[in-house]
Design a protein around this motif. Sequence first.
Motif, PDB file in Angstrom:
ATOM      1  N   LYS A   1       0.837  -1.197   0.000  1.00  0.00           N
ATOM      2  CA  LYS A   1       0.000   0.000   0.000  1.00  0.00           C
ATOM      3  C   LYS A   1       0.881   1.259   0.000  1.00  0.00           C
ATOM      4  CE  LYS A   1      -3.741   1.922   2.674  1.00  0.00           C
ATOM      5  NZ  LYS A   1      -3.739   2.134   4.111  1.00  0.00           N
ATOM      6  N   ALA A   2       1.966   1.215   0.770  1.00  0.00           N
ATOM      7  CA  ALA A   2       2.860   2.370   0.852  1.00  0.00           C
ATOM      8  C   ALA A   2       3.466   2.681  -0.518  1.00  0.00           C
ATOM      9  CB  ALA A   2       3.963   2.109   1.876  1.00  0.00           C
TER      10      ALA A   2
ATOM     11  N   GLU B   1       4.199   6.612  -0.596  1.00  0.00           N
ATOM     12  CA  GLU B   1       4.620   7.089   0.728  1.00  0.00           C
ATOM     13  C   GLU B   1       6.151   7.147   0.864  1.00  0.00           C
ATOM     14  OE1 GLU B   1       0.683   5.217   2.863  1.00  0.00           O
ATOM     15  OE2 GLU B   1       2.610   4.784   3.783  1.00  0.00           O
ATOM     16  N   PHE B   2       6.859   6.514  -0.071  1.00  0.00           N
ATOM     17  CA  PHE B   2       8.326   6.578   0.003  1.00  0.00           C
ATOM     18  C   PHE B   2       8.812   7.859  -0.669  1.00  0.00           C
ATOM     19  CE2 PHE B   2       7.369   2.074   0.399  1.00  0.00           C
ATOM     20  CZ  PHE B   2       8.045   1.807   1.576  1.00  0.00           C
ATOM     21  N   LYS B   3       9.736   8.526   0.040  1.00  0.00           N
ATOM     22  CA  LYS B   3      10.275   9.782  -0.492  1.00  0.00           C
ATOM     23  C   LYS B   3      11.784   9.623  -0.629  1.00  0.00           C
ATOM     24  CE  LYS B   3       6.408  12.098  -0.336  1.00  0.00           C
ATOM     25  NZ  LYS B   3       5.540  11.179   0.263  1.00  0.00           N
ATOM     26  N   VAL B   4      12.308  10.167  -1.720  1.00  0.00           N
ATOM     27  CA  VAL B   4      13.755  10.103  -1.871  1.00  0.00           C
ATOM     28  C   VAL B   4      14.371  11.378  -1.326  1.00  0.00           C
ATOM     29  CG1 VAL B   4      15.662   9.859  -3.484  1.00  0.00           C
ATOM     30  CG2 VAL B   4      13.515   8.663  -3.921  1.00  0.00           C
TER      31      VAL B   4
ATOM     32  N   TRP C   1      10.388   6.835   4.566  1.00  0.00           N
ATOM     33  CA  TRP C   1       9.004   6.396   4.457  1.00  0.00           C
ATOM     34  C   TRP C   1       8.163   7.358   5.275  1.00  0.00           C
ATOM     35  CZ3 TRP C   1       7.192   0.787   6.101  1.00  0.00           C
ATOM     36  CH2 TRP C   1       5.813   0.683   5.861  1.00  0.00           C
ATOM     37  N   GLN C   2       7.365   8.142   4.575  1.00  0.00           N
ATOM     38  CA  GLN C   2       6.539   9.109   5.294  1.00  0.00           C
ATOM     39  C   GLN C   2       5.104   8.599   5.339  1.00  0.00           C
ATOM     40  OE1 GLN C   2       6.595  13.124   3.778  1.00  0.00           O
ATOM     41  NE2 GLN C   2       6.050  13.934   5.789  1.00  0.00           N
ATOM     42  N   LYS C   3       4.670   8.272   6.552  1.00  0.00           N
ATOM     43  CA  LYS C   3       3.320   7.731   6.748  1.00  0.00           C
ATOM     44  C   LYS C   3       2.287   8.828   6.509  1.00  0.00           C
ATOM     45  CE  LYS C   3       4.114   3.493   8.285  1.00  0.00           C
ATOM     46  NZ  LYS C   3       3.831   3.085   9.631  1.00  0.00           N
TER      47      LYS C   3
END
Length: 427
Positions: free
Chosen positions: A184-185, A190-193, A215-217
């Motif tokens: 889902k992430a 939801e993952f940011k570089v 990983w920003q929830k």
Amino acid sequence: MKDTLTGLDQYEVFLQKLEKELEQIGEDRITIVYTDIKHFKYINDTYGYKVGDALLKDFVAGFMERKEFIICAARVYSDNFVVAGRLSADGPTNEEFRELIHRVNQERETQFREKYLNSRLQFCTGISVTDKNSRSLDAETAVSNANLARKVAKDMENDSCVLFDQSMMEGIRREVEITSSIPKALAQKEFKVYFQPKIDTDTLELIGAEALVRWQKPDGSFVYPDEFIPLIERSGQVVDVDYYVYREVFSFLANRLKEGKKVVPVSLNVSRVHLQKMHILEFVKGLLEEFQIPCSLVEFELTESIYLDNTEQALELIKGLHKLGIKVSMDDFGSGYSSLNLLSKLPIDIIKLDRVFLKEGEMQESDRIIISCVVDMAKKLKITSLCEGVETQEQSNYLKEVGCQMQQGFYFSRPIPREVFENLIEK
Ligand code: C2E
Ligand code: CA
Ligand code: CA
């Protein structure tokens, strides 16, 4: 029913016997010692199955000597063994028992390393202790708890013998929570570089960056890679997360090029899991074709221990990346059992000295010597050196003195979001 190779009970029989013992536990404690032989595959691969089999028999003979304590033993599979034993209430404490097994393991490791000429062979043991007050008294739980402790032991570098405790179940809960929310992430981005600048030692200019995932929830909180990467390496999902990061970085670079903006090379981390499948080369080739960016704009970082554990696959991957025109660096050099030998064997382009060399406070003389030697040697091998974790001016100056070409660390910049990094490049 016996295991033909070792003469031990078959695992099913073992569980039945253990179940009966647990029913009559009384005031005693029942211990499960679950051991696996780390790097056993190496023995099979190097010396052949005959020697591998002999080693397994040898190993069994060793622990079966302790008849007075053993209730039953079995080979779960391959090089995984369980031994059930009984300790009386006035016998050694659980911790004393763990220490005893640890000592036995160490003695046997020494003997085996001499006999089988393999300096890296190691036993990983997990122990569970069940008494009448334990949460559950069934055989499968006792074994699975010991197995869980063994997995913890396997992840540790120095301690190869670990006693199960309930808090490990909390770790499992967290692991399930994380691994089950990855798909889902990914789907919801939801993952940011983040980008951490790399600095040229001589000019102090920004000359590159490392891409680091965050990983920003949805609630805004961050999960850091040190927490989730090891878990998703076990589940294999790290491959998808890495590919996501690679795609984001390629697209970022391609967009800037299209807009005629300045770009710098960005390095990407490669999980060890990629080496098992090797799809990575195809994937990267696909990205180069899709985004049409010069191959000199990306680099790949392979952590030092990857080279030690899978020298051949690592070599294949480096060669494959080189064929695509992409540079490769050895990450975290010095963090584990670095082998200087590897540097001459592997055609890497950049060596990233781990931040262990730059401890807090004033620089130690011994670290100075090591850094300058590694940098010197790299130079002779025509490998570029970069030092990570630079936090002070003193450290940065020293790196300049010894001729380390690049630096990366909080002294210059923490890893920063894309927009902030873009402002920095423009300066
Ligand atoms: P790494 O590859 O060694 O990355 C450098 C880590 O050191 C980063 O932690 C960075 O924030 C931290 N660092 C940089 N400068 C300093 C400094 O001056 N002082 C200190 N104390 N720390 C510094 P981060 O971002 O938390 O990443 C941790 C590890 O997670 C990375 O270690 C890497 O092994 C892994 N990782 C991060 N992103 C990815 C990814 O996209 N894919 C894979 N497979 N692994 C990743
Ligand atoms: Ca790295
Ligand atoms: Ca590193």
